[in-house]
Design a protein around this motif. Structure first.
Motif, mmCIF file in Angstrom:
data_model
loop_
_atom_site.group_PDB
_atom_site.id
_atom_site.type_symbol
_atom_site.label_atom_id
_atom_site.label_comp_id
_atom_site.label_asym_id
_atom_site.label_seq_id
_atom_site.Cartn_x
_atom_site.Cartn_y
_atom_site.Cartn_z
ATOM 1 N N GLN A 173 -12.437 2.337 -3.738
ATOM 2 C CA GLN A 173 -11.419 3.179 -3.114
ATOM 3 C C GLN A 173 -12.009 4.538 -2.785
ATOM 4 O O GLN A 173 -12.694 5.138 -3.618
ATOM 5 C CB GLN A 173 -10.204 3.331 -4.035
ATOM 6 C CG GLN A 173 -9.083 4.176 -3.433
ATOM 7 C CD GLN A 173 -7.808 4.095 -4.257
ATOM 8 O OE1 GLN A 173 -7.336 3.011 -4.573
ATOM 9 N NE2 GLN A 173 -7.252 5.248 -4.610
ATOM 10 N N HIS A 227 0.836 -1.192 0.000
ATOM 11 C CA HIS A 227 0.000 0.000 0.000
ATOM 12 C C HIS A 227 0.880 1.255 0.000
ATOM 13 O O HIS A 227 2.051 1.210 0.384
ATOM 14 C CB HIS A 227 -0.915 0.017 1.226
ATOM 15 C CG HIS A 227 -2.039 -0.968 1.152
ATOM 16 N ND1 HIS A 227 -1.972 -2.207 1.742
ATOM 17 C CD2 HIS A 227 -3.256 -0.899 0.553
ATOM 18 C CE1 HIS A 227 -3.099 -2.858 1.522
ATOM 19 N NE2 HIS A 227 -3.892 -2.094 0.795
ATOM 20 N N LYS A 264 -9.136 1.686 1.267
ATOM 21 C CA LYS A 264 -9.275 0.648 0.248
ATOM 22 C C LYS A 264 -10.308 -0.359 0.749
ATOM 23 O O LYS A 264 -10.244 -0.799 1.907
ATOM 24 C CB LYS A 264 -7.938 -0.058 0.002
ATOM 25 C CG LYS A 264 -6.785 0.871 -0.399
ATOM 26 C CD LYS A 264 -6.969 1.407 -1.808
ATOM 27 C CE LYS A 264 -5.782 2.259 -2.242
ATOM 28 N NZ LYS A 264 -4.621 1.465 -2.644
ATOM 29 N N LEU A 281 -9.447 -5.848 -4.805
ATOM 30 C CA LEU A 281 -9.848 -4.465 -4.576
ATOM 31 C C LEU A 281 -11.175 -4.185 -5.275
ATOM 32 O O LEU A 281 -11.319 -4.409 -6.481
ATOM 33 C CB LEU A 281 -8.774 -3.508 -5.090
ATOM 34 C CG LEU A 281 -9.055 -2.015 -4.900
ATOM 35 C CD1 LEU A 281 -9.134 -1.662 -3.418
ATOM 36 C CD2 LEU A 281 -7.982 -1.176 -5.584
#
Length: 368
Positions: free
Chosen positions: A102, A64, A90, A99
């Motif tokens: 966001q 990250h 996230k 993912l």
């Protein structure tokens, strides 16, 4: 929680005021750790060896852009939100680590310090609402799946380190730098109570920063708060005062929880860091032994599983998370890290444990 420094072996904290003036968040270490000695209490039996089972990983997202300060599962176990030191959140698919969404909670590049998904029982048709807090004093409601910020509350001159929802989602609480616990109505987003000590107040309150909040899961009128002043305060929302105090725990993160009549606290200190307290009397039940192979673990995080059968706790120093049986208070598993653990969260079915860490990763391990 206290915003971590790059060094996981110290108590990392920060002052966002300095960061705002300089255009970038300034992070400083806490130089004077308050020494708190707790009352004598029974000690659970120490484990026979340090060869703890490594909890099997489900997934791990590393790399990250900043350290991961906080993690939280959605009530239906489908999503996991991870708050970063640069203000980003996230949101991952909880089962796979992919993912999904966001969010950017701070345009000042300040940490996302704490968050909660709004309980599914809240009297609203909108689902997947995430409540976030940041070091710039903002509390925001986000509709995760659309990426829209639904509402923003700014607490001027404050840094918010802790938030929590009532079980029915009708109210939420915030706390942080200015020692005051604030209660908001979820429907109107208006502040309905300030819980604090001071001139003209009849009740005790906090005298330093607050890092943990927890509404009682079954009593709508009770809220627990804790922080740097070495106390856990139990507030009655009907009188807007603290009706009982527990003295001893030095809380630097989201490390106070309640299940049944037991309170667990995780303190940022080398000894007596994990403790159980009786909610009814405020008395210490047990010091949960943290057998050290070398460097001790100073805790930022502690939580009961939703099933009530397990306790998870983690921190810096030895950089690890351990899982304990609630009945025997013996460790049943562990996760070793390269840097400190700043937050933990059990899934609603208690089968998964999420970990936020200073190694810029968010990971989920299996616990069942």
């Amino acid at each position: 929680m206290a915003a971590p420094d790059q060094g996981a072996d110290s108590d990392p904290n920060f002052d966002a005021d300095e960061g705002l003036e300089g255009g970038e968040a300034s992070r400083t270490k806490m130089s004077d750790l308050l020494s708190a000695s707790s009352p004598a209490a029974p000690v659970a039996p120490a484990p026979p060896a340090l060869n703890l089972k490594t909890l099997p990983p489900a997934w791990n997202v590393a790399g990250h852009e900043a350290e991961v300060f906080c993690v939280r599962f959605s009530a239906d176990n489908t999503l996991l939100a991870a708050g970063l030191g640069n203000g980003q959140v996230k949101v991952y698919q909880a089962q796979t680590g992919r993912l999904a969404y966001q969010l950017t909670t701070s345009d000042k590049n300040l940490p996302s310090t704490c968050m909660r998904f709004r309980p599914a029982s809240a009297a609203t048709k909108t689902r997947n609402v995430l409540l976030t807090a940041s070091a710039d004093g903002c509390v925001q409601h986000w509709h995760v799946t659309s990426g829209k910020c639904l509402h923003t509350i700014e607490e001027k001159d404050n840094q918010i380190f802790a938030i929590d929802y009532k079980a029915d989602g009708s109210k939420f609480a915030t706390a942080g730098k200015d020692y005051t616990v604030r209660i908001y109505d979820e429907a109107t987003k208006s502040r309905v109570a300030d819980l604090s000590s001071g001139f003209g107040k009849k009740h005790a309150g906090h005298s330093n920063r607050v890092f943990s909040l927890r509404f009682h899961p079954t009593d709508d009128n009770v809220l627990l708060s804790a922080g740097w002043d070495n106390t856990i305060q139990m507030w009655d929302l009907r009188t807007e005062g603290s009706v009982r105090s527990i003295f001893g725990p030095h809380i630097c993160g989201d490390s106070v929880d309640i299940s049944g009549n037991d309170i667990v606290s995780g303190s940022w200190r080398p000894t007596e860091q994990l403790q159980l307290w009786d909610y009814r009397s405020g008395e210490l039940i047990a010091n949960v032994p943290w057998q050290d192979a070398g460097e001790p673990c100073l805790l930022y995080a502690a939580q009961f599983s939703r099933s009530g059968t397990l306790i998870a706790a983690g921190g810096s120093g030895s950089n690890e998370v351990r899982l304990f049986s609630r009945s025997s208070l013996e460790p049943v598993g562990a996760v070793k890290l390269t840097k400190g653990a700043y937050s933990v969260d059990f899934s609603a079915d208690s089968n998964m444990l999420a970990i936020a860490a200073g190694d810029q990763s968010a990971r989920v391990v299996a616990v069942a």
